[in-house]
Design a protein around this motif. Sequence first.
Motif, PDB file in Angstrom:
ATOM      1  N   LEU A 258       0.684  -1.263  -0.058  1.00  0.00           N
ATOM      2  CA  LEU A 258       0.168   0.328   0.277  1.00  0.00           C
ATOM      3  C   LEU A 258       0.547   1.256  -0.142  1.00  0.00           C
ATOM      4  CD1 LEU A 258      -3.367  -1.199   2.589  1.00  0.00           C
ATOM      5  CD2 LEU A 258      -2.626  -0.501   0.096  1.00  0.00           C
ATOM      6  N   LYS A 259       1.714   1.517  -0.221  1.00  0.00           N
ATOM      7  CA  LYS A 259       2.968   2.102  -0.178  1.00  0.00           C
ATOM      8  C   LYS A 259       2.704   3.332  -0.962  1.00  0.00           C
ATOM      9  CE  LYS A 259       7.720   4.184   2.087  1.00  0.00           C
ATOM     10  NZ  LYS A 259       8.615   3.347   2.552  1.00  0.00           N
ATOM     11  N   TYR A 263      -0.068   4.963   0.811  1.00  0.00           N
ATOM     12  CA  TYR A 263      -0.922   4.907   1.924  1.00  0.00           C
ATOM     13  C   TYR A 263       0.430   4.565   3.488  1.00  0.00           C
ATOM     14  CZ  TYR A 263      -5.866   5.174   0.241  1.00  0.00           C
ATOM     15  OH  TYR A 263      -6.483   5.159  -0.543  1.00  0.00           O
ATOM     16  N   SER A 264      -0.086   4.868   4.517  1.00  0.00           N
ATOM     17  CA  SER A 264       0.733   4.930   5.133  1.00  0.00           C
ATOM     18  C   SER A 264       0.480   3.493   6.560  1.00  0.00           C
ATOM     19  CB  SER A 264       1.977   6.049   6.600  1.00  0.00           C
ATOM     20  OG  SER A 264       2.675   4.988   7.615  1.00  0.00           O
ATOM     21  N   VAL A 265       1.007   2.215   6.912  1.00  0.00           N
ATOM     22  CA  VAL A 265       0.335   1.139   7.861  1.00  0.00           C
ATOM     23  C   VAL A 265       1.231   1.568   8.596  1.00  0.00           C
ATOM     24  CG1 VAL A 265      -1.248  -0.524   7.562  1.00  0.00           C
ATOM     25  CG2 VAL A 265      -1.206   0.694   6.029  1.00  0.00           C
ATOM     26  N   ALA A 362     -10.718   1.717   1.447  1.00  0.00           N
ATOM     27  CA  ALA A 362      -9.469   2.833   1.571  1.00  0.00           C
ATOM     28  C   ALA A 362      -9.861   3.551   1.060  1.00  0.00           C
ATOM     29  CB  ALA A 362      -8.627   2.101   0.717  1.00  0.00           C
ATOM     30  N   ARG A 364      -8.862   6.828  -0.070  1.00  0.00           N
ATOM     31  CA  ARG A 364      -8.516   7.661  -1.001  1.00  0.00           C
ATOM     32  C   ARG A 364      -8.849   6.903  -2.575  1.00  0.00           C
ATOM     33  NH1 ARG A 364      -4.467   9.079   2.717  1.00  0.00           N
ATOM     34  NH2 ARG A 364      -3.253   7.549   1.694  1.00  0.00           N
ATOM     35  N   HIS A 365      -8.891   5.552  -2.527  1.00  0.00           N
ATOM     36  CA  HIS A 365      -9.124   4.816  -3.845  1.00  0.00           C
ATOM     37  C   HIS A 365     -10.094   4.298  -3.819  1.00  0.00           C
ATOM     38  CE1 HIS A 365      -4.377   5.683  -3.242  1.00  0.00           C
ATOM     39  NE2 HIS A 365      -5.073   5.760  -4.431  1.00  0.00           N
ATOM     40  N   PHE A 370      -9.845  -3.103   2.750  1.00  0.00           N
ATOM     41  CA  PHE A 370      -8.935  -3.430   3.260  1.00  0.00           C
ATOM     42  C   PHE A 370      -9.213  -4.944   4.158  1.00  0.00           C
ATOM     43  CE2 PHE A 370      -6.941   1.508   3.676  1.00  0.00           C
ATOM     44  CZ  PHE A 370      -6.464   0.654   2.150  1.00  0.00           C
ATOM     45  N   PHE A 407     -10.323   2.614   8.797  1.00  0.00           N
ATOM     46  CA  PHE A 407      -8.755   2.654   8.001  1.00  0.00           C
ATOM     47  C   PHE A 407      -8.663   3.902   9.117  1.00  0.00           C
ATOM     48  CE2 PHE A 407      -5.262   4.342   6.425  1.00  0.00           C
ATOM     49  CZ  PHE A 407      -4.423   3.767   6.219  1.00  0.00           C
TER      50      PHE A 407
END
Length: 414
Positions: A258-259, A263-265, A362, A364-365, A370, A407
């Motif tokens: 996802l990076k 996306y920072s997870v 998600a 933003r998409h 997820f 999320f």
Amino acid sequence: MRTALVLGAGAVGVSSALHLQRRGWQVALVDRQAPGRATSYGNAGIVQSEAVEPYAMPRSWPALLAIVAGRTNDVRYDPRALPLHAGALLRYWWHSAPSRHRRIASAYATLIRSATAEHGDLIEAAGAGALVRTGGYRVLHRTAAAMDAALREAERLRSDYGVAFVTESPDELRLAEPALKAAGAGAILWPDAWVSSDPGALVESYAALFRRLGGTVAIGDASTLAKPRTGWSVRTSDGAVGAEAAVVALGPWSPEVLKPLGYSVPMVLKRGYHRHWTVERTLRRPLMDAANGCVLAQMRQGLRITTGAELTGRDAPVALAQLQRAEAAAAELLELGGPVEKEPWFGTRPCMPDMLPVVGPAPRHSGLWFNFGHGHQGLTLGPASGRLLAELMSGEAPHVSPGPFGFIRPAVAG
């Protein structure tokens, strides 16, 4: 017909694919290896319906110092890897404060309460009954003080959540498990848990059901996930596969996939080990040795001895100290023969800092979903969170409130 890619063929991904399929989706399940071969293979095989509260980080100084000094086998760490975990660990510690943990647990319990029922549904459909038995598992406590503390905790869980348990004295434990050489101060039996003699094969049976019902299983590289003009695509050994929706159910590999999408997870990655041993007499039910952070479970491959959590780098070499201590503790309880494998198995548990899995869209998409971060309970929670995800994707009323698992976590952020 609606179409979806599900990336990840562990318990969570396979369950997600099946639940989407049941709702009329055409699904392609994609992983770099066959279903059930990664983290889902290596656990203790227990569907823990009693685990209504996620594992909190110790908050007391004595408990933390025991970890730092290496006096506990529940958690071990590689000091060189701590900088990799520092941010997520700090957030994990913050969320483990009693008031925050209570709010988190109230959400977590809603999902885990449906764990055995959701597994039961898939087990029946897959014809996998021979791989699972009811009757629960035991936690052995070696000292009277530890047994008394565990009993108080069990009574609290019964009062707060209605969880059933049975207290067994040393004599009762010896009668129930004649193979034991020592019974400590007794045990607590959690009777409503289910046990699999081969959790990897159980996930494979779910994947076989998915195939029989028309699903596609492909070997592919999740890091190639891309968004063309419409929908999503990923490269597989049979070429590019596309769909209108994509589900990231990659456990500990989810953050790196996802990076590139922005996306920072943050995730606490906990490595666990196991090795199988031959035994003269088998256990009737799995047994957790609380003092040594290990579970002994009879599998088709032999007696599986599993460890607690090791905080280390994702690609760090094998470190045997934790497993060797668990094996030495097991030898005090059972007559062990020899190890079945020369080298141990190890895998990584994907733990979110707030201990809740991420299940939902998600932010933003469009069309990206997820389902990851189940910590120690991927096998237990896979069918339940897979159902929740499929309900959300299909516009159905969810069987549990989805808010805490999104999320973004407004429900438990305070």
